[in-house]
Design a protein around this motif. Structure first.
Motif, PDB file in Angstrom:
ATOM      1  N   SER A  18       0.835  -1.206   0.000  1.00 57.06           N
ATOM      2  CA  SER A  18       0.000   0.000   0.000  1.00 57.06           C
ATOM      3  C   SER A  18       0.866   1.252   0.000  1.00 57.06           C
ATOM      4  CB  SER A  18      -0.920   0.016   1.227  1.00 57.06           C
ATOM      5  OG  SER A  18      -1.803  -1.072   1.200  1.00 57.06           O
ATOM      6  N   ILE A  19       1.949   1.232   0.788  1.00 53.66           N
ATOM      7  CA  ILE A  19       2.867   2.369   0.807  1.00 53.66           C
ATOM      8  C   ILE A  19       3.465   2.573  -0.584  1.00 53.66           C
ATOM      9  CG2 ILE A  19       5.073   3.199   1.725  1.00 53.66           C
ATOM     10  CD1 ILE A  19       4.321   1.779   4.356  1.00 53.66           C
ATOM     11  N   LEU A  27       3.603  10.230  -7.309  1.00 53.20           N
ATOM     12  CA  LEU A  27       4.526  10.620  -8.376  1.00 53.20           C
ATOM     13  C   LEU A  27       3.851  10.617  -9.745  1.00 53.20           C
ATOM     14  CD1 LEU A  27       7.741   8.739  -7.276  1.00 53.20           C
ATOM     15  CD2 LEU A  27       7.284  11.178  -7.124  1.00 53.20           C
ATOM     16  N   GLY A  28       2.806   9.823  -9.905  1.00 55.70           N
ATOM     17  CA  GLY A  28       2.059   9.788 -11.157  1.00 55.70           C
ATOM     18  C   GLY A  28       2.753   9.048 -12.278  1.00 55.70           C
ATOM     19  N   ILE A  29       3.631   8.103 -11.944  1.00 54.20           N
ATOM     20  CA  ILE A  29       4.365   7.398 -12.993  1.00 54.20           C
ATOM     21  C   ILE A  29       4.144   5.891 -12.948  1.00 54.20           C
ATOM     22  CG2 ILE A  29       6.171   9.135 -13.286  1.00 54.20           C
ATOM     23  CD1 ILE A  29       7.932   7.519 -11.424  1.00 54.20           C
ATOM     24  N   ARG A  30       2.996   5.472 -12.451  1.00 55.83           N
ATOM     25  CA  ARG A  30       2.681   4.043 -12.332  1.00 55.83           C
ATOM     26  C   ARG A  30       1.979   3.575 -13.600  1.00 55.83           C
ATOM     27  NH1 ARG A  30       4.462  -0.312 -10.287  1.00 55.83           N
ATOM     28  NH2 ARG A  30       2.970  -1.680  -9.299  1.00 55.83           N
ATOM     29  N   SER A  31       2.378   2.407 -14.100  1.00 50.82           N
ATOM     30  CA  SER A  31       1.704   1.850 -15.274  1.00 50.82           C
ATOM     31  C   SER A  31       0.330   1.323 -14.863  1.00 50.82           C
ATOM     32  CB  SER A  31       2.527   0.710 -15.873  1.00 50.82           C
ATOM     33  OG  SER A  31       2.531  -0.411 -15.006  1.00 50.82           O
ATOM     34  N   ASN A  32      -0.589   1.297 -15.785  1.00 53.35           N
ATOM     35  CA  ASN A  32      -1.956   0.860 -15.497  1.00 53.35           C
ATOM     36  C   ASN A  32      -1.973  -0.605 -15.077  1.00 53.35           C
ATOM     37  OD1 ASN A  32      -4.716   1.126 -15.257  1.00 53.35           O
ATOM     38  ND2 ASN A  32      -5.099   0.565 -17.374  1.00 53.35           N
ATOM     39  N   LYS A  33      -1.179  -1.445 -15.737  1.00 46.45           N
ATOM     40  CA  LYS A  33      -1.147  -2.869 -15.395  1.00 46.45           C
ATOM     41  C   LYS A  33      -0.596  -3.069 -13.986  1.00 46.45           C
ATOM     42  CE  LYS A  33       0.766  -7.323 -16.812  1.00 46.45           C
ATOM     43  NZ  LYS A  33       1.142  -7.692 -15.459  1.00 46.45           N
ATOM     44  N   GLY A  34       0.492  -2.403 -13.656  1.00 45.58           N
ATOM     45  CA  GLY A  34       1.062  -2.506 -12.318  1.00 45.58           C
ATOM     46  C   GLY A  34       0.117  -1.987 -11.261  1.00 45.58           C
ATOM     47  N   TYR A  35      -0.577  -0.911 -11.576  1.00 44.30           N
ATOM     48  CA  TYR A  35      -1.555  -0.336 -10.647  1.00 44.30           C
ATOM     49  C   TYR A  35      -2.669  -1.334 -10.360  1.00 44.30           C
ATOM     50  CZ  TYR A  35      -5.398   2.584  -9.004  1.00 44.30           C
ATOM     51  OH  TYR A  35      -6.442   3.105  -8.292  1.00 44.30           O
ATOM     52  N   ASP A  37      -2.583  -4.610 -10.724  1.00 40.33           N
ATOM     53  CA  ASP A  37      -2.031  -5.756  -9.990  1.00 40.33           C
ATOM     54  C   ASP A  37      -1.906  -5.429  -8.502  1.00 40.33           C
ATOM     55  OD1 ASP A  37      -1.853  -7.198 -12.329  1.00 40.33           O
ATOM     56  OD2 ASP A  37       0.304  -6.864 -12.592  1.00 40.33           O
ATOM     57  N   ASP A  38      -1.367  -4.259  -8.191  1.00 47.00           N
ATOM     58  CA  ASP A  38      -1.214  -3.863  -6.793  1.00 47.00           C
ATOM     59  C   ASP A  38      -2.563  -3.670  -6.123  1.00 47.00           C
ATOM     60  OD1 ASP A  38       1.516  -3.961  -6.675  1.00 47.00           O
ATOM     61  OD2 ASP A  38       1.803  -1.821  -7.035  1.00 47.00           O
ATOM     62  N   ALA A  40      -5.308  -5.126  -6.642  1.00 41.08           N
ATOM     63  CA  ALA A  40      -5.966  -6.397  -6.357  1.00 41.08           C
ATOM     64  C   ALA A  40      -5.376  -7.076  -5.121  1.00 41.08           C
ATOM     65  CB  ALA A  40      -5.838  -7.325  -7.559  1.00 41.08           C
ATOM     66  N   LYS A  41      -4.168  -6.664  -4.703  1.00 42.94           N
ATOM     67  CA  LYS A  41      -3.472  -7.354  -3.618  1.00 42.94           C
ATOM     68  C   LYS A  41      -3.413  -6.568  -2.316  1.00 42.94           C
ATOM     69  CE  LYS A  41      -0.500  -9.723  -6.906  1.00 42.94           C
ATOM     70  NZ  LYS A  41       0.865  -9.864  -7.394  1.00 42.94           N
ATOM     71  N   VAL A  42      -3.998  -5.383  -2.262  1.00 41.75           N
ATOM     72  CA  VAL A  42      -3.890  -4.570  -1.048  1.00 41.75           C
ATOM     73  C   VAL A  42      -5.237  -4.441  -0.353  1.00 41.75           C
ATOM     74  CG1 VAL A  42      -1.926  -3.238  -1.869  1.00 41.75           C
ATOM     75  CG2 VAL A  42      -4.217  -2.404  -2.287  1.00 41.75           C
ATOM     76  N   ASN A  43      -5.161  -4.106   0.918  1.00 39.36           N
ATOM     77  CA  ASN A  43      -6.352  -3.832   1.711  1.00 39.36           C
ATOM     78  C   ASN A  43      -6.743  -2.362   1.476  1.00 39.36           C
ATOM     79  OD1 ASN A  43      -8.182  -3.260   3.745  1.00 39.36           O
ATOM     80  ND2 ASN A  43      -7.052  -4.388   5.310  1.00 39.36           N
ATOM     81  N   PRO A  44      -7.966  -2.085   1.071  1.00 43.82           N
ATOM     82  CA  PRO A  44      -8.373  -0.701   0.799  1.00 43.82           C
ATOM     83  C   PRO A  44      -8.200   0.237   2.005  1.00 43.82           C
ATOM     84  CG  PRO A  44     -10.045  -2.219   0.005  1.00 43.82           C
ATOM     85  CD  PRO A  44      -9.039  -3.023   0.749  1.00 43.82           C
TER      86      PRO A  44
END
Length: 72
Positions: A18-19, A27-35, A37-38, A40-44
């Motif tokens: 989450s961090i 930073l605004g530089i995260r890819s959509n696929k990576g976003y 994936d992450d 789906a794996k974190v607690n909201p």
């Protein structure tokens, strides 16, 4: 009864993820696929908590920087 180490380790990993997710989002530089994936794996709740803390730290940091620059 001892706590389940796999479960507590998963919570810690989710919080660290989450961090990372919030940092990349700021930073605004995260890819959509990576976003996705992450996400789906974190607690909201972790994401909300980390986001609020990060926003407060950003505001306090900017105010402190502005006060320091004006005072100099």
């Amino acid at each position: 009864m001892a706590p389940n180490t796999a479960e507590s380790g998963g919570d810690k990993a989710s919080f660290l993820r989450s961090i990372k997710l919030v940092a990349w989002s700021f930073l605004g530089i995260r890819s959509n696929k990576g976003y996705r994936d992450d996400l789906a794996k974190v607690n909201p709740m972790h994401v909300v908590l980390v986001g609020l803390v990060a926003a407060v730290l950003l505001v306090v940091g900017l105010i402190s920087l502005a006060k320091w620059v004006v005072a100099a």
